[in-house]
Design a protein around this motif. Sequence first.
Motif, short mmCIF file in Angstrom:
data_model
loop_
_atom_site.label_atom_id
_atom_site.label_comp_id
_atom_site.label_asym_id
_atom_site.label_seq_id
_atom_site.Cartn_x
_atom_site.Cartn_y
_atom_site.Cartn_z
N ALA A 350 0.73 -0.99 -0.12
CA ALA A 350 0.12 0.08 0.07
C ALA A 350 0.77 1.19 0.04
CB ALA A 350 -1.02 0.20 1.06
N TYR A 351 2.06 0.98 0.44
CA TYR A 351 2.84 2.41 0.64
C TYR A 351 4.10 2.34 -0.03
CZ TYR A 351 -0.66 3.32 4.69
OH TYR A 351 -1.41 3.31 5.21
N ALA A 352 4.75 1.43 -0.24
CA ALA A 352 6.11 1.38 -0.88
C ALA A 352 6.29 2.06 -2.33
CB ALA A 352 6.64 0.17 -0.89
N TYR A 353 5.33 1.69 -3.11
CA TYR A 353 5.01 2.13 -4.40
C TYR A 353 5.29 3.67 -4.33
CZ TYR A 353 3.21 3.33 -9.18
OH TYR A 353 3.38 3.69 -10.30
N SER A 354 4.32 4.31 -3.71
CA SER A 354 4.27 5.80 -3.75
C SER A 354 5.44 6.65 -3.03
CB SER A 354 3.09 6.35 -2.53
OG SER A 354 3.32 5.83 -1.13
N ILE A 355 6.38 5.71 -2.37
CA ILE A 355 7.70 6.37 -1.85
C ILE A 355 8.68 6.13 -3.19
CG2 ILE A 355 9.66 6.05 -0.42
CD1 ILE A 355 7.57 5.06 1.63
N ARG A 356 8.54 4.92 -3.98
CA ARG A 356 9.52 4.89 -5.06
C ARG A 356 9.15 5.83 -6.11
NH1 ARG A 356 8.68 -0.70 -3.91
NH2 ARG A 356 6.95 -0.64 -5.42
N HIS A 357 7.82 6.20 -6.16
CA HIS A 357 7.33 7.00 -7.01
C HIS A 357 7.87 8.62 -6.82
CE1 HIS A 357 4.33 9.66 -9.27
NE2 HIS A 357 4.43 8.65 -10.09
N MET A 358 7.86 8.81 -5.49
CA MET A 358 8.34 10.17 -5.01
C MET A 358 9.72 10.18 -5.56
SD MET A 358 8.10 11.65 -1.25
CE MET A 358 8.72 10.23 -0.63
N PHE A 359 10.57 9.27 -5.38
CA PHE A 359 11.86 9.39 -5.93
C PHE A 359 12.24 9.34 -7.21
CE2 PHE A 359 12.54 8.98 -1.26
CZ PHE A 359 13.77 9.48 -1.13
N GLY A 360 11.08 9.31 -8.07
CA GLY A 360 11.33 9.08 -9.40
C GLY A 360 11.55 7.69 -10.06
N LYS A 361 11.34 6.56 -9.32
CA LYS A 361 11.70 5.29 -9.75
C LYS A 361 10.31 4.56 -10.15
CE LYS A 361 15.74 5.74 -8.33
NZ LYS A 361 16.99 6.10 -9.54
N GLU A 362 9.05 5.15 -10.13
CA GLU A 362 7.85 4.72 -10.73
C GLU A 362 7.13 5.54 -11.54
OE1 GLU A 362 7.21 1.34 -10.49
OE2 GLU A 362 8.37 0.64 -8.60
N GLY A 363 6.07 5.10 -12.30
CA GLY A 363 5.45 5.96 -13.15
C GLY A 363 5.90 6.84 -14.10
N LYS A 364 5.94 8.13 -14.06
CA LYS A 364 6.65 9.18 -14.77
C LYS A 364 8.22 9.27 -14.47
CE LYS A 364 2.67 11.78 -15.76
NZ LYS A 364 1.83 13.29 -15.87
N ARG A 365 8.61 8.60 -13.56
CA ARG A 365 9.98 8.77 -13.00
C ARG A 365 10.46 10.40 -13.02
NH1 ARG A 365 12.03 3.61 -13.05
NH2 ARG A 365 10.89 1.93 -14.15
N THR A 366 9.70 11.10 -12.25
CA THR A 366 9.81 12.42 -12.25
C THR A 366 10.59 12.79 -10.86
OG1 THR A 366 7.90 13.00 -13.44
CG2 THR A 366 8.79 14.61 -12.12
#
Length: 513
Positions: A350-366
């Motif tokens: 539930a939470y790890a993905y959003s943290i990786r996303h915040m660091f640009g490692k998921e989604g748009k990689r921003t």
Amino acid sequence: MQFSERRKRVGSRPQAELYGQPLQFYGQPPLENISLTEFETFAVDRLKLLKTVENVGVSYLKGSPQYVKKLVAESKNLNFPYRLEANDDRKCQSGLSEPDKRRKDHISHFILRLAYCQTEDLRRWFIQQEVDLFRYRFNDLSPKQKLEFLHRNNLQYDTIGIEEKKALKDKLLNSSPGVSGITVEDQDFYKVPFQDALDLVRTRKVYLKAGYVYIPHQEIVTIVLNDFRTRLSKALALTARSLPAVHSDERLQPLLNHLSHAYVGQDYSIQKNVGKISLEQIDSLSGKSYPLCMRHLHQALRENHHLRHGGRMQYGLFLKGIGLSLEQALQFWRSEFIRGKVDADKFDKAYAYSIRHMFGKEGKRTDYTPYNCMKVILSNPPSQGDYHGCPFRHSDPELLKQKLQFYKVSPSGINQILELVKGMHYQLACQKYFELTHNIEDTTFSLNHPNQYFLESQKVFGGGRDLKREMDATQKAKENSVVKASNVKQELPTNGPENVAEMEDLDSIFQEP
């Protein structure tokens, strides 16, 4: 872009003549085409100027030599009028003549009207800074220019005659500071309805009789400012009504929304200092180098072992900005959440993905940017159970006072902070908190970002040297390696629509599962 699709016939002067005047009420909107680049550049420069007006107005006595010197320097650096001489076509080193600067001043004022008419808080802030800027400029005019300005703007206040002046001489002398018995008969006194001069009545600087006040010429600035404030307030209300039409332009809406939350300082999203701190340092750093907003979030996290999405976004991006790596962030949040009601499996889902996303490692990689003070203050106010936001903006004054007492801020310091909060100077209140908790009489920077607060605090406590010594000991014990710290790269953030859309996308990812 064009400010008006139809050129209305107005009774005001042509803009070429308008830019030949040293000061104006901004009654006539600009009617010309400018590029989006110039639109944004003008707006950002004026925002820098208004923020300087706010900071200097709290740091120095308004009208004092230090106050004037600072505003002159800032106006000069940003290519705004700073010595108001009419019809001066000479070019400065930047290549802009005085009318060119006045054109920039005129257009940028109307751009920020569009951005700052959207909420009551924004309107109040904008009006106060514009009034202070106008006061400085009006006082810089010569007596002749002041009279010309009054007549040009139909401020035809009546002066009292010789006989009335003689009859009231003692009253005028006793009620008007700076007026002597010798000069009272030689200078003009204006007879003005008292409701137009409430500030002067309150401070007992004028003689009041039968609903009128008698104002010496040097105090007429108060009347002019009241008129300017009233006009600007009405203009912002009218501008707010036109916003739906303006927002229909897909080019302008993101720019205007971003301007109202604009931050014009260092960008803390580029992480060359990843690994600069260790997890063991966080508790210690939160007590000595965190701004109050992040200290509040850290304490809430330690006590509740959970933060809702607003708090996770604000605190998570701040931790990233001070140097926490992705691996450290995952370990930090996982260890804290599993001490609460979240087991390790639920955290990973539930939470790890959003943290990786915040660091640009998921989604748009921003590479997402830590929140600046304006975003913390103006967006997503906390509700019950939330701990994000700005304590100076969103806390009840009594609760804020108790928190400051708990953090051992002196009673006089607390009063200074509460006065700034009362005046809606939230960033300046935070800067005063910095000075009081670091035993500094006057900071040499203007606080605009929580991560800036952290870095300035570390400079006071020894900067990167102390951090590096602590980090070296920890890393050698764990990994027998040293991660070198380097400075954060300084550059302006992207102010375009893409940056805004990316942040909104991050907001949606951080919603409660």
